[in-house]
Design a protein around this motif. Structure first.
Motif, PDB file in Angstrom:
ATOM      1  N   HIS A   1       0.675  -1.155  -0.232  1.00 19.04           N
ATOM      2  CA  HIS A   1       0.060  -0.007  -0.051  1.00 19.04           C
ATOM      3  C   HIS A   1       0.843   1.262  -0.012  1.00 19.04           C
ATOM      4  CE1 HIS A   1      -2.810   3.141   1.545  1.00 19.04           C
ATOM      5  NE2 HIS A   1      -3.788   2.442   1.110  1.00 19.04           N
TER       6      HIS A   1
ATOM      7  N   SER B   1      -6.954  -4.434   2.623  1.00 17.87           N
ATOM      8  CA  SER B   1      -7.466  -3.510   1.829  1.00 17.87           C
ATOM      9  C   SER B   1      -7.061  -3.629   0.498  1.00 17.87           C
ATOM     10  CB  SER B   1      -7.330  -2.058   2.016  1.00 17.87           C
ATOM     11  OG  SER B   1      -5.967  -1.629   2.113  1.00 17.87           O
TER      12      SER B   1
ATOM     13  N   GLN C   1      -4.836  -1.574   8.833  1.00 18.37           N
ATOM     14  CA  GLN C   1      -6.205  -1.912   7.792  1.00 18.37           C
ATOM     15  C   GLN C   1      -5.663  -1.891   6.576  1.00 18.37           C
ATOM     16  OE1 GLN C   1      -9.128  -2.762   9.008  1.00 18.37           O
ATOM     17  NE2 GLN C   1      -9.985  -3.054   6.994  1.00 18.37           N
ATOM     18  N   SER C   2      -4.755  -1.533   6.052  1.00 19.89           N
ATOM     19  CA  SER C   2      -3.953  -1.737   4.755  1.00 19.89           C
ATOM     20  C   SER C   2      -3.608  -3.305   4.294  1.00 19.89           C
ATOM     21  CB  SER C   2      -2.862  -1.018   4.637  1.00 19.89           C
ATOM     22  OG  SER C   2      -3.303   0.706   4.834  1.00 19.89           O
TER      23      SER C   2
ATOM     24  N   THR D   1      -3.577   7.290   0.138  1.00 18.69           N
ATOM     25  CA  THR D   1      -4.311   7.184   1.271  1.00 18.69           C
ATOM     26  C   THR D   1      -3.628   6.937   2.339  1.00 18.69           C
ATOM     27  OG1 THR D   1      -5.069   4.814   0.567  1.00 18.69           O
ATOM     28  CG2 THR D   1      -6.601   6.960  -0.262  1.00 18.69           C
TER      29      THR D   1
ATOM     30  N   THR E   1      -1.872   4.895   5.083  1.00 16.71           N
ATOM     31  CA  THR E   1      -1.495   3.362   5.151  1.00 16.71           C
ATOM     32  C   THR E   1      -1.277   3.018   6.867  1.00 16.71           C
ATOM     33  OG1 THR E   1      -0.151   3.659   3.570  1.00 16.71           O
ATOM     34  CG2 THR E   1       0.465   1.802   4.924  1.00 16.71           C
TER      35      THR E   1
END
Length: 288
Positions: free
Chosen positions: A267, A288, A284-285, A279, A281
């Motif tokens: 990410h 995703s 949760q990345s 966005t 990092t």
């Protein structure tokens, strides 16, 4: 799932593909090439959203397929034209690459970038490299005219200022069969990476960066190959040094996992390729 200590296990599973390629005969070579479906497509044309092709540069003992079974599809799914090469091959040593003299490997990268630019009709590429693959392109940028052809260099655990030979030998357990394939030799691709080598002294003399290129380094504090991990970081006016654990304290990925399986690192690499749409990092990345 977060890439915790399981990152090391997943790294070994990915490395198992190397064993298959070495032991299954000619059919394995075809399977090895087939896994690049979705990338290394020289008919791919970059989009307006992602106008530059991405060239992935593997690490020591890796190759242009197995090193990128995680990141290449990740980037393809996000609309990038993605390419990867093999470099640093030694005669009689299949699959385990990145072992030849690094200056020669940089020339191989130069030739490959020219192929990608010609095929895609673009003026510049972005480069993402893992380990040696994050450091070696700096030679291309600095000495082989690469700065005019590269927009950004993203290094995942790059050994920019070298490491110890003991650190490099810690790679061997991740690549079953590598020690036997090398048969006791000490390739220049390894000795070039030892801190204080003539190659690294030349590479880093006069500063870490060249003008016109955007640099990002993503490191992990659990790196057991490049030590101390802070030696990976670069100094310059257009450099972003990132520590994975600052983004997600739960991320325990080490040197190999950061390039093979760590979606938090992926990410952050994607952010570096498209900073205008970056966005945050965080942990949760990983999902995703």
């Amino acid at each position: 799932m977060l890439p915790l200590k399981l990152g090391s296990l997943r790294s070994l599973v990915c490395a198992g593909a190397l064993v298959v390629a070495m032991t299954a005969g000619p059919g394995a070579v075809a399977a090895h090439a087939a896994t690049t479906s979705g990338w290394n497509d020289f008919s791919c044309r970059p989009s307006v959203a992602h106008p530059r092709p991405v060239v992935l540069v593997h690490g020591t003992l890796g190759n242009g397929t197995d090193n990128w079974l995680g990141l290449a599809p990740y980037l393809v799914a996000r609309g990038y034209c993605v390419f990867s090469l093999d470099y640093g091959q030694l005669d009689g040593v299949p699959v385990f690459y990145g072992l030849g003299p690094i200056a020669g490997s940089a020339q191989q990268l130069s030739d490959y970038v020219d192929q990608v630019l010609a095929a895609t009709g673009t003026a510049k590429v972005d480069i993402v490299g893992h380990s040696q693959g994050g450091m070696m392109p700096r030679y291309y940028l600095k000495f082989l005219g690469g700065a005019a052809k590269v927009n950004a260099l993203v290094g995942l655990a790059p050994d920019n200022h070298g490491t110890t030979l003991d650190g490099l030998t810690k790679l061997l357990p991740y690549f079953p069969g590598a020690a036997e394939a090398l048969a006791g030799t000490l390739p220049q691709g390894l000795t070039d990476q030892v801190a204080g080598s003539a190659f690294l002294l030349k590479l880093n003399a006069g500063g870490d960066t060249v003008a016109g290129v955007h640099y990002t380094v993503v490191a992990t504090s659990y790196d057991e190959v490049v030590t101390p991990y802070t030696s990976e970081f670069l100094t310059g006016t257009d450099v972003r040094n990132v520590l994975l654990q600052d983004l997600c304290p739960l991320d325990l990925s080490e040197h190999v996992a950061i390039g093979l399986t760590d979606r938090i690192a992926f990410h952050e690499a994607a952010n570096a390729l498209d900073p205008a749409h970056a966005t945050a990092t965080d942990c949760q990345s990983a999902v995703s």
